[in-house]
Design a protein around this motif. Structure first.
Motif, mmCIF file in Angstrom:
data_model
loop_
_atom_site.group_PDB
_atom_site.id
_atom_site.type_symbol
_atom_site.label_atom_id
_atom_site.label_comp_id
_atom_site.label_asym_id
_atom_site.label_seq_id
_atom_site.Cartn_x
_atom_site.Cartn_y
_atom_site.Cartn_z
ATOM 1 N N LEU A 122 0.823 -1.212 0.000
ATOM 2 C CA LEU A 122 0.000 0.000 0.000
ATOM 3 C C LEU A 122 0.856 1.261 0.000
ATOM 4 O O LEU A 122 1.772 1.405 0.807
ATOM 5 C CB LEU A 122 -0.904 -0.024 1.226
ATOM 6 N N GLY A 123 0.590 2.147 -0.933
ATOM 7 C CA GLY A 123 1.301 3.414 -0.985
ATOM 8 C C GLY A 123 2.677 3.344 -1.615
ATOM 9 O O GLY A 123 3.409 4.340 -1.613
ATOM 10 N N GLN A 124 3.020 2.196 -2.168
ATOM 11 C CA GLN A 124 4.336 2.026 -2.797
ATOM 12 C C GLN A 124 4.172 1.623 -4.261
ATOM 13 O O GLN A 124 3.112 1.148 -4.672
ATOM 14 C CB GLN A 124 5.134 0.944 -2.073
ATOM 15 N N ASP B 260 3.936 -10.534 4.334
ATOM 16 C CA ASP B 260 3.741 -10.939 2.940
ATOM 17 C C ASP B 260 2.466 -10.349 2.352
ATOM 18 O O ASP B 260 2.240 -10.456 1.140
ATOM 19 C CB ASP B 260 3.661 -12.469 2.828
ATOM 20 N N SER B 261 1.641 -9.757 3.177
ATOM 21 C CA SER B 261 0.398 -9.151 2.698
ATOM 22 C C SER B 261 0.726 -8.056 1.696
ATOM 23 O O SER B 261 1.471 -7.114 2.003
ATOM 24 C CB SER B 261 -0.401 -8.560 3.863
ATOM 25 N N ALA B 262 0.192 -8.182 0.495
ATOM 26 C CA ALA B 262 0.525 -7.264 -0.593
ATOM 27 C C ALA B 262 -0.309 -7.640 -1.806
ATOM 28 O O ALA B 262 -1.018 -8.652 -1.815
ATOM 29 C CB ALA B 262 2.011 -7.348 -0.956
ATOM 30 N N MET B 263 -0.174 -6.834 -2.873
ATOM 31 C CA MET B 263 -0.715 -7.190 -4.176
ATOM 32 C C MET B 263 0.429 -7.795 -4.974
ATOM 33 O O MET B 263 1.504 -7.191 -5.077
ATOM 34 C CB MET B 263 -1.252 -5.941 -4.890
ATOM 35 N N LEU C 268 -3.127 -10.525 -1.547
ATOM 36 C CA LEU C 268 -2.928 -11.485 -0.458
ATOM 37 C C LEU C 268 -3.055 -10.782 0.887
ATOM 38 O O LEU C 268 -2.399 -9.761 1.112
ATOM 39 C CB LEU C 268 -1.557 -12.148 -0.557
ATOM 40 N N THR C 269 -3.884 -11.344 1.748
ATOM 41 C CA THR C 269 -3.998 -10.869 3.127
ATOM 42 C C THR C 269 -3.641 -12.022 4.051
ATOM 43 O O THR C 269 -4.253 -13.098 3.971
ATOM 44 C CB THR C 269 -5.421 -10.395 3.444
ATOM 45 N N VAL C 270 -2.635 -11.815 4.881
ATOM 46 C CA VAL C 270 -2.206 -12.824 5.845
ATOM 47 C C VAL C 270 -2.651 -12.387 7.233
ATOM 48 O O VAL C 270 -2.248 -11.321 7.713
ATOM 49 C CB VAL C 270 -0.679 -13.027 5.807
#
Lengths: 112, 116
Positions: free
Chosen positions: B39-41, B86-89, B113-115
């Motif tokens: 998020l935001g990157q 690891d939560s990210a797109m 992905l949501t961990v």
């Protein structure tokens, strides 16, 4: 290592205003430069590119010129529309087909 | 639709579980890339393939991550023993020769992905 720095957002403009989003880069060689755009709910799309110094990329009224002397690739548009609201990413690759290195993105919001 | 497709679009998992994502590139594209975006990157490069050969891996790709492209078509990205970080797109992109220029990478819609 190589890096891309772009101006912090969000950028908020009225319709028909002039847009500039600054982007500078650090690279050891002669990279290709890109602007990608991400519209709400959609994937990343290539907006424009330039592969060598002094090249100007253009698309949909947006332009950016590859300036080697200032290591910059600023995005401009003369008159923005509400439909231009999106997140814009500046990116580089050292060699065609290799990894893209992205900036953090700049959110543009255009109101009518 | 002949664009890059990714499956699943969303994945929620518990910490410690393994997950696998799939990417189908544009037909006949011989290069396939994986990126991660938090998020935001901006997206961060993970790895890329030319046909079935993995040509480059980022230092971001820890030992818990493995990517394959066994027949030079679709690719999978597996994360073992997932962590909350690891939560990210996870984004996939492809490019190729012929009418497609190596200078344009076409991106898929991503797998979020949501961990927990």
């Amino acid at each position: 290592g190589d890096s891309v720095t772009q101006m912090e957002g969000p950028v908020t403009l009225s319709e028909e205003a002039f847009l500039t989003i600054n982007c500078t880069y650090t690279a050891t060689g002669y990279p290709s430069l890109f602007w990608y755009v991400q519209y709400p709910g959609e994937g990343l799309q290539l907006l424009l590119k330039a592969t060598k110094a002094d090249d100007k990329g253009s698309n949909k009224g947006f332009e950016a010129t590859y300036r080697k002397e200032t290591t910059s690739f600023h995005l401009e548009k003369g008159s923005v529309q509400v439909s231009d609201s999106a997140v814009y990413f500046c990116a580089l690759s050292e060699e065609a087909g290799t990894a893209l290195i992205f900036g953090k993105g700049t959110t543009l919001s255009v109101s009518s | 639709d002949t664009g890059v497709s990714q499956d699943p679009r969303h994945k929620i998992t518990k910490r410690g579980q393994n997950v696998t994502f799939r990417c189908d590139p544009i037909s006949e594209h011989n290069r396939l890339y994986w990126y991660r975006q938090t998020l935001g990157q901006g997206p961060e490069f993970l790895t890329y393939f030319q046909n079935e050969a993995q040509l480059e891996k980022s230092r971001l790709l820890s030992d818990r991550f493995s990517a394959e492209r066994p027949k030079g078509s679709f690719s999978t990205l597996e994360i073992q023993r997932t962590e909350q970080g690891d939560s990210a797109m996870y984004l996939c992109a492809s490019t190729g020769t012929g009418v497609y220029s190596y200078n344009e990478q076409f991106f898929g819609p991503g797998t979020r992905l949501t961990v927990l």
